[in-house]
Design a protein around this motif. Structure first.
Motif, mmCIF file in Angstrom:
data_model
loop_
_atom_site.group_PDB
_atom_site.id
_atom_site.type_symbol
_atom_site.label_atom_id
_atom_site.label_comp_id
_atom_site.label_asym_id
_atom_site.label_seq_id
_atom_site.Cartn_x
_atom_site.Cartn_y
_atom_site.Cartn_z
ATOM 1 N N LYS A 205 0.781 -1.165 -0.015
ATOM 2 C CA LYS A 205 0.054 -0.140 -0.160
ATOM 3 C C LYS A 205 0.816 1.406 -0.151
ATOM 4 C CE LYS A 205 -4.186 -1.810 2.314
ATOM 5 N NZ LYS A 205 -3.646 -3.112 2.422
ATOM 6 N N ILE A 206 0.570 2.136 -0.578
ATOM 7 C CA ILE A 206 1.044 3.389 -0.746
ATOM 8 C C ILE A 206 0.691 4.546 0.220
ATOM 9 C CG2 ILE A 206 1.995 3.287 -3.153
ATOM 10 C CD1 ILE A 206 -0.178 5.111 -4.115
ATOM 11 N N ASP A 207 1.021 5.619 0.311
ATOM 12 C CA ASP A 207 0.747 6.527 1.637
ATOM 13 C C ASP A 207 -0.977 6.911 1.217
ATOM 14 O OD1 ASP A 207 3.208 6.483 2.483
ATOM 15 O OD2 ASP A 207 3.717 8.475 1.782
ATOM 16 N N ASP A 208 -1.346 7.195 0.032
ATOM 17 C CA ASP A 208 -2.634 7.669 -0.143
ATOM 18 C C ASP A 208 -3.641 6.453 0.166
ATOM 19 O OD1 ASP A 208 -1.981 9.961 -0.852
ATOM 20 O OD2 ASP A 208 -2.190 9.673 -3.258
ATOM 21 N N ASP A 209 -3.309 5.012 -0.115
ATOM 22 C CA ASP A 209 -4.039 4.064 0.540
ATOM 23 C C ASP A 209 -4.122 4.011 1.950
ATOM 24 O OD1 ASP A 209 -4.213 2.911 -2.061
ATOM 25 O OD2 ASP A 209 -2.237 1.806 -2.097
ATOM 26 N N VAL A 210 -3.060 4.207 2.511
ATOM 27 C CA VAL A 210 -3.170 4.250 4.040
ATOM 28 C C VAL A 210 -3.936 5.345 4.574
ATOM 29 C CG1 VAL A 210 -1.649 4.168 6.221
ATOM 30 C CG2 VAL A 210 -0.736 3.197 4.145
ATOM 31 N N VAL A 211 -3.943 6.508 4.002
ATOM 32 C CA VAL A 211 -4.878 7.635 4.503
ATOM 33 C C VAL A 211 -6.113 7.148 4.342
ATOM 34 C CG1 VAL A 211 -5.557 9.833 3.989
ATOM 35 C CG2 VAL A 211 -2.978 9.424 4.345
ATOM 36 N N ARG A 212 -6.434 6.578 3.279
ATOM 37 C CA ARG A 212 -7.924 6.088 2.865
ATOM 38 C C ARG A 212 -8.322 4.920 3.766
ATOM 39 N NH1 ARG A 212 -6.850 4.418 -1.806
ATOM 40 N NH2 ARG A 212 -6.903 6.783 -2.547
ATOM 41 N N LEU A 213 -7.529 4.097 4.104
ATOM 42 C CA LEU A 213 -7.659 3.029 5.178
ATOM 43 C C LEU A 213 -8.014 3.498 6.560
ATOM 44 C CD1 LEU A 213 -7.614 -0.233 6.030
ATOM 45 C CD2 LEU A 213 -5.027 0.204 6.218
ATOM 46 N N LEU A 214 -7.147 4.234 6.929
ATOM 47 C CA LEU A 214 -7.511 4.890 8.265
ATOM 48 C C LEU A 214 -8.607 5.782 8.354
ATOM 49 C CD1 LEU A 214 -5.518 4.097 10.418
ATOM 50 C CD2 LEU A 214 -4.407 6.511 10.652
ATOM 51 N N LYS A 215 -8.958 6.578 7.382
ATOM 52 C CA LYS A 215 -10.077 7.417 7.441
ATOM 53 C C LYS A 215 -11.256 6.574 7.505
ATOM 54 C CE LYS A 215 -8.504 11.921 5.610
ATOM 55 N NZ LYS A 215 -8.532 12.808 4.438
ATOM 56 N N ASN A 216 -11.196 5.357 6.412
ATOM 57 C CA ASN A 216 -12.525 4.683 6.657
ATOM 58 C C ASN A 216 -12.826 4.171 7.909
ATOM 59 O OD1 ASN A 216 -12.980 5.517 3.748
ATOM 60 N ND2 ASN A 216 -12.074 3.480 3.093
ATOM 61 N N SER A 217 -11.708 3.360 8.623
ATOM 62 C CA SER A 217 -11.721 2.628 9.739
ATOM 63 C C SER A 217 -12.323 3.750 10.989
ATOM 64 C CB SER A 217 -10.508 2.297 10.266
ATOM 65 O OG SER A 217 -10.515 1.894 11.599
ATOM 66 N N ARG A 218 -11.852 5.225 10.957
ATOM 67 C CA ARG A 218 -12.126 5.861 12.064
ATOM 68 C C ARG A 218 -13.509 6.644 11.661
ATOM 69 N NH1 ARG A 218 -7.515 3.244 12.827
ATOM 70 N NH2 ARG A 218 -6.122 4.027 14.342
ATOM 71 N N ARG A 219 -13.726 6.763 10.430
ATOM 72 C CA ARG A 219 -15.117 7.218 10.192
ATOM 73 C C ARG A 219 -16.197 6.546 10.655
ATOM 74 N NH1 ARG A 219 -14.471 7.573 5.026
ATOM 75 N NH2 ARG A 219 -13.995 9.848 4.973
ATOM 76 N N SER A 220 -15.990 5.004 10.106
ATOM 77 C CA SER A 220 -16.644 3.997 10.955
ATOM 78 C C SER A 220 -17.037 3.983 12.350
ATOM 79 C CB SER A 220 -16.304 2.603 10.310
ATOM 80 O OG SER A 220 -17.343 1.653 10.760
ATOM 81 N N THR A 221 -15.919 3.944 13.273
ATOM 82 C CA THR A 221 -15.864 4.278 14.376
ATOM 83 C C THR A 221 -16.735 5.319 14.959
ATOM 84 O OG1 THR A 221 -13.953 2.936 14.594
ATOM 85 C CG2 THR A 221 -14.619 4.181 16.604
ATOM 86 N N ALA A 222 -16.907 6.446 14.233
ATOM 87 C CA ALA A 222 -17.141 7.986 14.827
ATOM 88 C C ALA A 222 -18.715 7.733 14.290
ATOM 89 C CB ALA A 222 -16.683 8.995 13.970
ATOM 90 N N PHE A 223 -19.206 6.847 13.453
ATOM 91 C CA PHE A 223 -20.745 7.040 13.148
ATOM 92 C C PHE A 223 -21.590 6.943 14.352
ATOM 93 C CE2 PHE A 223 -24.709 5.023 11.736
ATOM 94 C CZ PHE A 223 -24.882 5.819 10.498
ATOM 95 N N GLY A 224 -22.574 8.094 14.086
ATOM 96 C CA GLY A 224 -23.386 8.375 15.086
ATOM 97 C C GLY A 224 -23.081 8.855 16.575
ATOM 98 N N LYS A 225 -21.813 9.245 16.388
ATOM 99 C CA LYS A 225 -21.264 10.073 17.748
ATOM 100 C C LYS A 225 -20.836 11.622 17.559
ATOM 101 C CE LYS A 225 -21.282 6.252 19.642
ATOM 102 N NZ LYS A 225 -22.233 6.026 20.813
ATOM 103 N N GLY A 226 -21.515 12.092 16.291
ATOM 104 C CA GLY A 226 -21.176 13.550 16.240
ATOM 105 C C GLY A 226 -19.780 14.092 15.745
ATOM 106 N N LEU A 227 -18.897 12.795 15.428
ATOM 107 C CA LEU A 227 -17.395 13.375 15.050
ATOM 108 C C LEU A 227 -17.340 12.749 13.801
ATOM 109 C CD1 LEU A 227 -16.117 11.743 18.350
ATOM 110 C CD2 LEU A 227 -16.628 14.121 17.995
ATOM 111 N N ASN A 228 -16.325 13.309 13.131
ATOM 112 C CA ASN A 228 -15.891 12.934 11.719
ATOM 113 C C ASN A 228 -15.205 11.661 11.929
ATOM 114 O OD1 ASN A 228 -16.941 15.125 10.614
ATOM 115 N ND2 ASN A 228 -15.125 16.025 10.952
#
Length: 253
Positions: A205-228
Protein backbone atom coordinates in the motif's frame (compact mmCIF):
# COMPACT_ATOMS: atom_id res chain seq x y z
CA UNK A 1 -17.44 11.91 23.70
CA UNK A 2 -16.10 11.20 27.15
CA UNK A 3 -12.60 12.63 26.57
CA UNK A 4 -10.67 12.89 29.80
CA UNK A 5 -9.29 16.43 30.28
CA UNK A 6 -5.69 16.51 29.16
CA UNK A 7 -4.48 18.09 32.41
CA UNK A 8 -5.44 14.88 34.20
CA UNK A 9 -3.31 12.72 31.91
CA UNK A 10 0.40 13.43 32.15
CA UNK A 11 1.76 9.99 31.27
CA UNK A 12 0.31 7.20 29.14
CA UNK A 13 1.46 3.74 28.10
CA UNK A 14 0.34 1.58 25.18
CA UNK A 15 1.00 -2.17 25.49
CA UNK A 16 0.61 -4.19 22.30
CA UNK A 17 1.79 -7.48 20.89
CA UNK A 18 3.50 -6.28 17.71
CA UNK A 19 5.08 -3.28 16.09
CA UNK A 20 2.21 -1.74 14.04
CA UNK A 21 -0.65 -2.88 16.34
CA UNK A 22 -0.96 0.53 17.97
CA UNK A 23 -0.75 2.40 14.66
CA UNK A 24 -3.57 0.31 13.22
CA UNK A 25 -5.91 0.91 16.17
CA UNK A 26 -5.05 3.88 18.40
CA UNK A 27 -2.50 6.11 16.62
CA UNK A 28 -4.95 9.01 16.43
CA UNK A 29 -5.38 9.01 20.20
CA UNK A 30 -1.63 8.74 20.67
CA UNK A 31 -1.02 11.64 18.25
CA UNK A 32 -3.59 13.69 20.16
CA UNK A 33 -1.93 12.97 23.49
CA UNK A 34 1.55 13.75 22.20
CA UNK A 35 0.34 17.06 20.72
CA UNK A 36 -0.98 17.96 24.17
CA UNK A 37 2.32 17.26 25.90
CA UNK A 38 1.46 13.87 27.37
CA UNK A 39 4.47 11.54 27.77
CA UNK A 40 3.50 8.40 25.84
CA UNK A 41 5.47 5.15 26.00
CA UNK A 42 4.94 2.09 23.81
CA UNK A 43 5.64 -1.41 25.13
CA UNK A 44 5.97 -3.92 22.27
CA UNK A 45 5.78 -7.48 23.58
CA UNK A 46 7.06 -9.55 20.64
CA UNK A 47 10.01 -9.31 18.27
CA UNK A 48 7.74 -9.24 15.19
CA UNK A 49 9.80 -11.97 13.59
CA UNK A 50 7.06 -13.99 11.88
CA UNK A 51 4.86 -11.53 9.97
CA UNK A 52 6.03 -12.08 6.39
CA UNK A 53 5.16 -14.34 3.47
CA UNK A 54 8.37 -13.47 1.60
CA UNK A 55 10.31 -16.74 1.10
CA UNK A 56 13.60 -14.83 1.18
CA UNK A 57 12.89 -13.17 4.54
CA UNK A 58 14.46 -14.44 7.75
CA UNK A 59 13.19 -13.97 11.30
CA UNK A 60 16.30 -12.05 12.36
CA UNK A 61 16.07 -9.68 9.41
CA UNK A 62 12.34 -9.13 9.83
CA UNK A 63 12.69 -8.42 13.55
CA UNK A 64 15.24 -5.67 12.82
CA UNK A 65 13.09 -4.20 10.06
CA UNK A 66 10.01 -4.04 12.26
CA UNK A 67 11.89 -2.49 15.16
CA UNK A 68 13.14 0.23 12.80
CA UNK A 69 9.65 0.76 11.39
CA UNK A 70 8.19 1.12 14.88
CA UNK A 71 10.90 3.57 15.92
CA UNK A 72 10.17 5.72 12.85
CA UNK A 73 6.43 5.66 13.56
CA UNK A 74 7.09 6.62 17.19
CA UNK A 75 9.19 9.61 16.10
CA UNK A 76 6.36 10.86 13.88
CA UNK A 77 3.83 10.55 16.71
CA UNK A 78 6.17 12.13 19.27
CA UNK A 79 6.53 9.19 21.66
CA UNK A 80 8.74 9.51 24.72
CA UNK A 81 10.20 6.08 23.96
CA UNK A 82 9.48 2.56 22.76
CA UNK A 83 10.30 -0.43 24.97
CA UNK A 84 10.80 -3.72 23.09
CA UNK A 85 10.35 -6.79 25.30
CA UNK A 86 11.55 -9.19 22.61
CA UNK A 87 9.28 -12.22 23.13
CA UNK A 88 9.04 -14.54 20.13
CA UNK A 89 6.35 -13.54 17.67
CA UNK A 90 3.24 -15.70 17.14
CA UNK A 91 3.74 -17.86 20.25
CA UNK A 92 3.15 -15.20 22.94
CA UNK A 93 1.53 -16.46 26.13
CA UNK A 94 0.26 -14.50 29.16
CA UNK A 95 3.00 -15.95 31.32
CA UNK A 96 4.13 -14.72 34.71
CA UNK A 97 7.36 -13.59 33.03
CA UNK A 98 5.51 -11.40 30.54
CA UNK A 99 3.35 -9.99 33.33
CA UNK A 100 6.48 -9.15 35.34
CA UNK A 101 8.12 -7.45 32.36
CA UNK A 102 5.07 -5.27 31.68
CA UNK A 103 4.78 -4.47 35.39
CA UNK A 104 8.42 -3.42 35.34
CA UNK A 105 7.70 -0.91 32.57
CA UNK A 106 4.62 0.36 34.42
CA UNK A 107 6.68 0.95 37.55
CA UNK A 108 9.45 2.57 35.51
CA UNK A 109 7.28 4.97 33.48
CA UNK A 110 4.31 5.40 35.90
CA UNK A 111 1.46 5.91 33.42
CA UNK A 112 -1.81 7.49 34.48
CA UNK A 113 -3.57 5.62 31.65
CA UNK A 114 -2.60 2.32 30.07
CA UNK A 115 -3.99 1.25 26.68
CA UNK A 116 -4.02 -2.48 25.91
CA UNK A 117 -5.53 -5.02 23.55
CA UNK A 118 -8.78 -6.93 24.07
CA UNK A 119 -7.88 -10.06 26.09
CA UNK A 120 -10.50 -12.39 24.59
CA UNK A 121 -11.50 -13.86 21.23
CA UNK A 122 -14.16 -11.88 19.42
CA UNK A 123 -15.94 -14.46 17.31
CA UNK A 124 -17.91 -11.74 15.52
CA UNK A 125 -14.73 -10.37 13.92
CA UNK A 126 -13.31 -11.61 10.63
CA UNK A 127 -10.56 -13.82 12.06
CA UNK A 128 -11.54 -14.11 15.72
CA UNK A 129 -8.43 -12.33 16.93
CA UNK A 130 -4.67 -12.93 16.89
CA UNK A 131 -3.56 -15.09 19.85
CA UNK A 132 -0.64 -12.72 20.53
CA UNK A 133 -3.09 -9.82 20.87
CA UNK A 134 -5.17 -11.77 23.36
CA UNK A 135 -2.10 -12.78 25.36
CA UNK A 136 -0.71 -9.23 25.50
CA UNK A 137 -4.06 -7.88 26.67
CA UNK A 138 -4.41 -10.44 29.46
CA UNK A 139 -0.82 -9.91 30.63
CA UNK A 140 -1.19 -6.12 30.57
CA UNK A 141 -4.39 -6.17 32.61
CA UNK A 142 -2.82 -8.53 35.13
CA UNK A 143 0.28 -6.33 35.30
CA UNK A 144 -1.84 -3.27 36.06
CA UNK A 145 -3.89 -5.01 38.73
CA UNK A 146 -2.56 -6.23 41.01
CA UNK A 147 1.08 -6.77 40.02
CA UNK A 148 2.40 -3.23 39.48
CA UNK A 149 0.46 -2.07 42.53
CA UNK A 150 1.64 -4.61 45.11
CA UNK A 151 4.97 -4.16 46.88
CA UNK A 152 5.44 -7.80 47.73
CA UNK A 153 4.98 -9.11 44.18
CA UNK A 154 8.30 -9.51 42.36
CA UNK A 155 10.62 -8.19 45.10
CA UNK A 156 13.41 -8.03 42.52
CA UNK A 157 11.64 -5.00 41.03
CA UNK A 158 11.82 -3.27 44.40
CA UNK A 159 15.46 -4.20 44.73
CA UNK A 160 16.03 -2.50 41.36
CA UNK A 161 14.49 0.71 42.73
CA UNK A 162 11.14 0.32 40.96
CA UNK A 163 8.46 1.33 43.44
CA UNK A 164 4.85 0.15 43.03
CA UNK A 165 2.59 2.24 40.83
CA UNK A 166 -1.21 2.40 40.61
CA UNK A 167 -2.55 2.96 37.10
CA UNK A 168 -5.71 5.07 37.29
CA UNK A 169 -7.35 3.87 34.08
CA UNK A 170 -7.09 1.20 31.41
CA UNK A 171 -8.46 1.78 27.90
CA UNK A 172 -9.02 -1.48 26.01
CA UNK A 173 -8.71 -1.42 22.21
CA UNK A 174 -10.92 -3.62 20.07
CA UNK A 175 -13.50 -4.20 22.81
CA UNK A 176 -16.91 -5.17 21.35
CA UNK A 177 -18.69 -2.89 23.84
CA UNK A 178 -16.79 0.43 23.97
CA UNK A 179 -17.81 3.24 26.29
CA UNK A 180 -15.31 5.91 25.25
CA UNK A 181 -14.87 7.59 21.87
CA UNK A 182 -11.91 9.88 21.24
CA UNK A 183 -12.16 12.57 18.54
CA UNK A 184 -9.04 12.12 16.41
CA UNK A 185 -10.15 14.30 13.50
CA UNK A 186 -7.30 16.86 13.82
CA UNK A 187 -4.73 14.06 14.02
CA UNK A 188 -5.85 11.65 11.31
CA UNK A 189 -3.05 12.54 8.86
CA UNK A 190 -0.36 12.19 11.54
CA UNK A 191 -1.81 8.81 12.47
CA UNK A 192 -1.76 7.72 8.82
CA UNK A 193 1.81 8.90 8.36
CA UNK A 194 2.86 6.85 11.39
CA UNK A 195 1.07 3.76 10.07
CA UNK A 196 2.76 4.26 6.68
CA UNK A 197 6.13 3.54 8.30
CA UNK A 198 5.21 -0.13 8.70
CA UNK A 199 6.04 -0.90 5.08
CA UNK A 200 6.72 -4.58 5.75
CA UNK A 201 3.15 -5.10 6.94
CA UNK A 202 1.18 -3.02 4.45
CA UNK A 203 1.25 -5.32 1.43
CA UNK A 204 2.51 -2.67 -0.96
CA UNK A 205 0.00 0.00 0.00
CA UNK A 206 1.15 3.53 -0.77
CA UNK A 207 0.61 6.58 1.43
CA UNK A 208 -2.73 7.52 -0.17
CA UNK A 209 -4.01 3.97 0.41
CA UNK A 210 -3.04 4.16 4.08
CA UNK A 211 -4.77 7.52 4.54
CA UNK A 212 -7.91 6.09 2.93
CA UNK A 213 -7.72 2.94 5.07
CA UNK A 214 -7.36 4.89 8.29
CA UNK A 215 -10.05 7.42 7.41
CA UNK A 216 -12.54 4.69 6.54
CA UNK A 217 -11.83 2.86 9.80
CA UNK A 218 -12.08 5.94 12.00
CA UNK A 219 -15.14 7.27 10.14
CA UNK A 220 -16.92 3.99 10.79
CA UNK A 221 -16.04 4.17 14.50
CA UNK A 222 -17.30 7.78 14.68
CA UNK A 223 -20.66 6.98 13.07
CA UNK A 224 -23.55 8.24 15.21
CA UNK A 225 -21.26 10.05 17.68
CA UNK A 226 -21.30 13.49 16.04
CA UNK A 227 -17.63 13.19 15.08
CA UNK A 228 -15.80 12.91 11.77
CA UNK A 229 -13.11 10.45 12.87
CA UNK A 230 -12.90 8.61 16.19
CA UNK A 231 -11.20 5.77 18.04
CA UNK A 232 -13.14 3.71 20.57
CA UNK A 233 -12.13 2.00 23.80
CA UNK A 234 -13.60 0.24 26.80
CA UNK A 235 -12.54 2.49 29.67
CA UNK A 236 -11.93 0.99 33.12
CA UNK A 237 -11.51 3.52 35.92
CA UNK A 238 -10.10 1.66 38.86
CA UNK A 239 -11.19 3.99 41.66
CA UNK A 240 -14.72 4.09 40.24
CA UNK A 241 -14.84 0.31 40.37
CA UNK A 242 -13.92 0.41 44.05
CA UNK A 243 -16.60 3.03 44.68
CA UNK A 244 -19.18 0.83 42.99
CA UNK A 245 -18.49 -2.12 45.28
CA UNK A 246 -18.51 0.07 48.37
CA UNK A 247 -14.83 0.15 49.34
CA UNK A 248 -14.54 3.92 48.84
CA UNK A 249 -17.18 6.58 49.25
CA UNK A 250 -17.84 8.62 46.15
CA UNK A 251 -16.58 12.20 46.28
CA UNK A 252 -20.13 13.26 45.37
CA UNK A 253 -21.55 11.82 48.59
Amino acid sequence: MGDKPKEEIKRAMVVVAHADDAEFVCSGTVAKWCSEGVDVVYVICTDGSKGSDNPDMTSNKLSKIRREEQSKAGSILGLKCVEFLGYEDSVLQPTIELRRDIAREIRRHKPDVLVCMYPMRNLKSGNGGHPDHIASGEAALSAVFPTARDRLTFPDLLESGLEPHKVSEVWIMGHPDPNLWIDVTPHILTAAKALSQHVSQLGGKIDDDVVRLLKNSRRSTAFGKGLNYAEAFRRLVYEERLVQIGIFESADN
